[in-house]
Motif scaffolding. Sequence first.
Motif, short mmCIF file in Angstrom:
data_model
loop_
_atom_site.label_atom_id
_atom_site.label_comp_id
_atom_site.label_asym_id
_atom_site.label_seq_id
_atom_site.Cartn_x
_atom_site.Cartn_y
_atom_site.Cartn_z
N CYS A 104 1.67 2.28 10.45
CA CYS A 104 0.93 1.91 9.25
C CYS A 104 0.05 0.70 9.53
O CYS A 104 0.23 -0.01 10.53
N SER A 106 1.08 -3.55 10.52
CA SER A 106 2.49 -3.48 10.90
C SER A 106 2.84 -4.41 12.05
O SER A 106 4.02 -4.59 12.36
N THR A 110 -3.26 4.96 12.84
CA THR A 110 -2.82 5.69 11.66
C THR A 110 -3.33 7.11 11.82
O THR A 110 -4.25 7.37 12.61
N THR A 168 6.39 3.56 9.35
CA THR A 168 5.66 3.59 8.08
C THR A 168 5.82 2.24 7.38
O THR A 168 6.56 1.36 7.83
N CYS A 169 5.15 2.11 6.23
CA CYS A 169 5.28 0.86 5.48
C CYS A 169 6.71 0.65 4.98
O CYS A 169 7.12 -0.49 4.75
N TYR A 213 6.40 -5.30 5.04
CA TYR A 213 6.16 -4.80 3.68
C TYR A 213 7.40 -4.94 2.79
O TYR A 213 8.50 -4.53 3.18
N ILE A 237 4.12 -2.78 -1.27
CA ILE A 237 3.87 -1.34 -1.18
C ILE A 237 3.31 -0.82 -2.49
O ILE A 237 2.33 -0.05 -2.52
N TYR A 267 -0.49 4.33 5.30
CA TYR A 267 0.75 3.59 5.05
C TYR A 267 2.01 4.44 5.20
O TYR A 267 3.06 3.93 5.59
#
Length: 254
Positions: free
Chosen positions: A46, A49, A167, A192-193, A199, A204, A220
């Motif tokens: 994401c 990150s 991504t 991922t987020c 995050y 998010i 994301y």
Amino acid sequence: MTAGLAADLGAALDPVRFGRRLGFDPEPWQARLLRTNARRVLVRCCRQSGKTTTVGLRALHTALHHPGRDVLVLSPSQRQSDELLLRVRAHYRAVAGAPKLATDNASTMGLANGSRVVSLPGSEGTVRGFANVKLLLLDEAARIEDDVLASALPMVGSDGQVMALSTPWGCRGWWWQLHTEQGNGWERISVTCYESGQYTPARIAEVRAALGSFVFRSDYECIFGDTDEQLFGTEQVRAAFTTAVPPLFEGALL
């Protein structure tokens, strides 16, 4: 062996230890990326990150400990590649007793040991001319054209490594195809987020509210999905084809 010598040896052999000496404490996926010995690596991650910091460390570690070898940074544009090279320089400045730079300009950081970290734009005509590359970093890989990848891969040495990071960007191109193929020799790392320590649930929710569904799923949640503008989805198109019906004109040229 003294404690200092042991620490130096440990940092030379382990990029994670090297990063920690510079104040970088990696998340589990970052430690895996720093330590992997796989020759081909796909990193689907994401936005924001920490991938740039991570591969910047890997690039510097490679250049410091493999004299006379090149590390190439390839992105869709020169500006993007230069940004990653700036991160490599920032890590370099934190290294105590690092070898002096033999070359230091916008697109090349050359060490006194003969190694170089070079940033390049993602165009087929500009990536040729290198050989026996130790590490090839493909940043924003989903937006690098197929012909650029075809020109870049032969430059990597037999003991070299390719790391492609991005991504997703819809179901298209070599980046998507490599993710759909099984047993093609590419190690896959995904974050991922929801899995990134960068995050919180509040962040998010804020990002989700600000973006369209395709962008959020892609950037994301790292999902290869259809764009919001497509009239027919990818699965609908696939469903329209079948091998159960023989062709009307067997062997005919189209």
